[in-house]
Motif scaffolding. Structure first.
Motif, PDB file in Angstrom:
ATOM      1  N   ALA A 126       0.814  -1.219   0.000  1.00 18.55           N
ATOM      2  CA  ALA A 126       0.000   0.000   0.000  1.00 18.55           C
ATOM      3  C   ALA A 126       0.849   1.271   0.000  1.00 18.55           C
ATOM      4  N   ASN A 127       2.108   1.183   0.411  1.00 15.23           N
ATOM      5  CA  ASN A 127       2.963   2.370   0.501  1.00 15.23           C
ATOM      6  C   ASN A 127       3.934   2.518  -0.668  1.00 15.23           C
ATOM      7  N   THR A 128       3.867   1.632  -1.638  1.00 16.44           N
ATOM      8  CA  THR A 128       4.782   1.705  -2.774  1.00 16.44           C
ATOM      9  C   THR A 128       4.474   2.933  -3.622  1.00 16.44           C
ATOM     10  N   PRO A 129       5.463   3.801  -3.867  1.00 12.07           N
ATOM     11  CA  PRO A 129       5.214   4.962  -4.741  1.00 12.07           C
ATOM     12  C   PRO A 129       4.999   4.494  -6.183  1.00 12.07           C
ATOM     13  N   MET A 130       3.962   5.024  -6.824  1.00 11.22           N
ATOM     14  CA  MET A 130       3.562   4.541  -8.140  1.00 11.22           C
ATOM     15  C   MET A 130       3.576   5.669  -9.176  1.00 11.22           C
ATOM     16  N   ILE A 131       3.766   5.280 -10.434  1.00 10.55           N
ATOM     17  CA  ILE A 131       3.593   6.172 -11.573  1.00 10.55           C
ATOM     18  C   ILE A 131       2.820   5.399 -12.644  1.00 10.55           C
ATOM     19  N   HIS A 132       2.488   6.077 -13.746  1.00  9.88           N
ATOM     20  CA  HIS A 132       1.937   5.397 -14.918  1.00  9.88           C
ATOM     21  C   HIS A 132       3.023   5.344 -15.991  1.00  9.88           C
ATOM     22  N   ASN A 133       3.262   4.165 -16.532  1.00  8.62           N
ATOM     23  CA  ASN A 133       4.292   4.026 -17.551  1.00  8.62           C
ATOM     24  C   ASN A 133       3.782   4.476 -18.916  1.00  8.62           C
ATOM     25  N   ARG A 134       4.571   4.248 -19.952  1.00 12.81           N
ATOM     26  CA  ARG A 134       4.218   4.773 -21.271  1.00 12.81           C
ATOM     27  C   ARG A 134       2.982   4.109 -21.865  1.00 12.81           C
ATOM     28  N   GLY A 185       0.338   3.595 -19.926  1.00 10.85           N
ATOM     29  CA  GLY A 185      -0.752   3.980 -19.029  1.00 10.85           C
ATOM     30  C   GLY A 185      -1.000   2.982 -17.911  1.00 10.85           C
ATOM     31  N   ILE A 186      -0.050   2.069 -17.674  1.00  6.41           N
ATOM     32  CA  ILE A 186      -0.191   1.057 -16.630  1.00  6.41           C
ATOM     33  C   ILE A 186       0.499   1.544 -15.372  1.00  6.41           C
ATOM     34  N   ALA A 187      -0.178   1.430 -14.222  1.00 10.45           N
ATOM     35  CA  ALA A 187       0.425   1.824 -12.952  1.00 10.45           C
ATOM     36  C   ALA A 187       1.527   0.834 -12.574  1.00 10.45           C
ATOM     37  N   GLU A 188       2.678   1.377 -12.142  1.00  8.53           N
ATOM     38  CA  GLU A 188       3.789   0.535 -11.711  1.00  8.53           C
ATOM     39  C   GLU A 188       4.622   1.303 -10.688  1.00  8.53           C
ATOM     40  N   PRO A 189       5.407   0.581  -9.860  1.00  9.03           N
ATOM     41  CA  PRO A 189       6.300   1.279  -8.921  1.00  9.03           C
ATOM     42  C   PRO A 189       7.219   2.251  -9.647  1.00  9.03           C
ATOM     43  N   CYS A 190       7.429   3.419  -9.040  1.00  4.30           N
ATOM     44  CA  CYS A 190       8.178   4.485  -9.712  1.00  4.30           C
ATOM     45  C   CYS A 190       9.651   4.105  -9.850  1.00  4.30           C
ATOM     46  N   PRO A 191      10.358   4.698 -10.814  1.00  5.99           N
ATOM     47  CA  PRO A 191      11.740   4.304 -11.096  1.00  5.99           C
ATOM     48  C   PRO A 191      12.672   4.410  -9.898  1.00  5.99           C
ATOM     49  N   ARG A 192      12.555   5.466  -9.094  1.00 12.54           N
ATOM     50  CA  ARG A 192      13.509   5.620  -7.986  1.00 12.54           C
ATOM     51  C   ARG A 192      13.346   4.508  -6.949  1.00 12.54           C
ATOM     52  N   PHE A 193      12.155   3.921  -6.896  1.00 11.75           N
ATOM     53  CA  PHE A 193      11.899   2.775  -6.016  1.00 11.75           C
ATOM     54  C   PHE A 193      12.359   1.488  -6.697  1.00 11.75           C
ATOM     55  N   ALA A 194      11.994   1.337  -7.968  1.00  7.63           N
ATOM     56  CA  ALA A 194      12.247   0.082  -8.687  1.00  7.63           C
ATOM     57  C   ALA A 194      13.734  -0.188  -8.899  1.00  7.63           C
ATOM     58  N   VAL A 195      14.542   0.872  -9.061  1.00 16.59           N
ATOM     59  CA  VAL A 195      15.956   0.642  -9.363  1.00 16.59           C
ATOM     60  C   VAL A 195      16.730   0.120  -8.152  1.00 16.59           C
ATOM     61  N   GLN A 196      16.164   0.227  -6.962  1.00 15.95           N
ATOM     62  CA  GLN A 196      16.862  -0.269  -5.777  1.00 15.95           C
ATOM     63  C   GLN A 196      16.747  -1.794  -5.722  1.00 15.95           C
ATOM     64  N   ARG A 197      17.891  -2.452  -5.747  1.00  8.89           N
ATOM     65  CA  ARG A 197      17.908  -3.905  -5.839  1.00  8.89           C
ATOM     66  C   ARG A 197      17.138  -4.582  -4.706  1.00  8.89           C
ATOM     67  N   ARG A 198      17.109  -3.971  -3.540  1.00 13.86           N
ATOM     68  CA  ARG A 198      16.429  -4.606  -2.401  1.00 13.86           C
ATOM     69  C   ARG A 198      14.920  -4.702  -2.623  1.00 13.86           C
TER      70      ARG A 198
END
Length: 206
Positions: free
Chosen positions: A97-105, A107-120
């Protein structure tokens, strides 16, 4: 129209997308609930501790009513994310519920890049127990027709070789089933397809 000719795939894809768009909001809601009841019965779902699912767009059947049940079972949930600087492949990123989200190219919601790039926050696809994947069409042998971008096939290409691999459960509205689909050499076979009215699995031969 021949459903087995690769030349018919674009027309067939349009027709199957039209079928699911024709469903009313209430039909969509009821289908999602029926689908999730079926998913709860599948051994590939019940035994999983790490599951990837998707957030629906464009009248895709909605697997998210399954999330509260998964949370109660302390299942870790992941979402597919478009992998940066890569041709049509995916990362699988932790989601709550706390994952920061954006819409990709698309139009699909997904975790934002600054969150997703972290390997953990990521898990390699081979380390997932089960993937719940969207599809445009399926047949009685559990063959899958996707959107045509090859994202899942590229991301799961390791499954053509021996080693750890997740179960793949395709999900769709029952109206997206056809008698047969062409199978391409690069297609990654599904473990099963679940819809609002049933479950189909490939018939094993030999």
């Amino acid at each position: 129209m021949s459903l087995t000719s690769p030349n018919d795939k674009p027309a067939l894809r349009r027709e199957l997308k039209r079928r699911r768009r024709a469903l009313s909001a209430e039909q969509q809601r009821q289908a999602a609930l029926a689908l999730c009841q079926r998913l709860k019965q599948l051994p590939e779902i019940r035994r999983a501790k790490r599951i990837s699912l998707y957030l629906p767009v464009n009248s895709e059947i909605d697997p998210t009513p399954l999330i509260p049940w998964l949370r109660k079972r302390r299942v870790a949930i992941y979402l597919p994310v478009l992998r940066p600087f890569s041709a049509n492949s995916l990362w699988f990123v932790a989601y709550d519920a706390n994952t920061p989200m954006i819409h990709n190219r698309f139009g699909i919601a997904e975790p934002c890049p600054r969150f997703a790039v972290q390997r953990r926050h990521r898990l390699p696809a081979w380390a997932l127990d089960t993937l719940i994947v969207p599809l445009v069409g399926f047949d009685r042998q559990a063959n899958r027709m996707g959107m045509g971008g090859g994202f899942y096939d590229r991301s799961l290409s390791f499954m053509r070789h021996p080693g750890p691999a997740p179960a793949l459960i395709g999900v769709a509205h029952a109206c997206q089933q056809v008698a047969s689909l062409p199978v391409e050499p690069w297609d990654i076979p599904l473990t099963a397809v679940a819809s609002d009215t049933g479950v189909v699995r490939p018939i094993k031969t030999g």
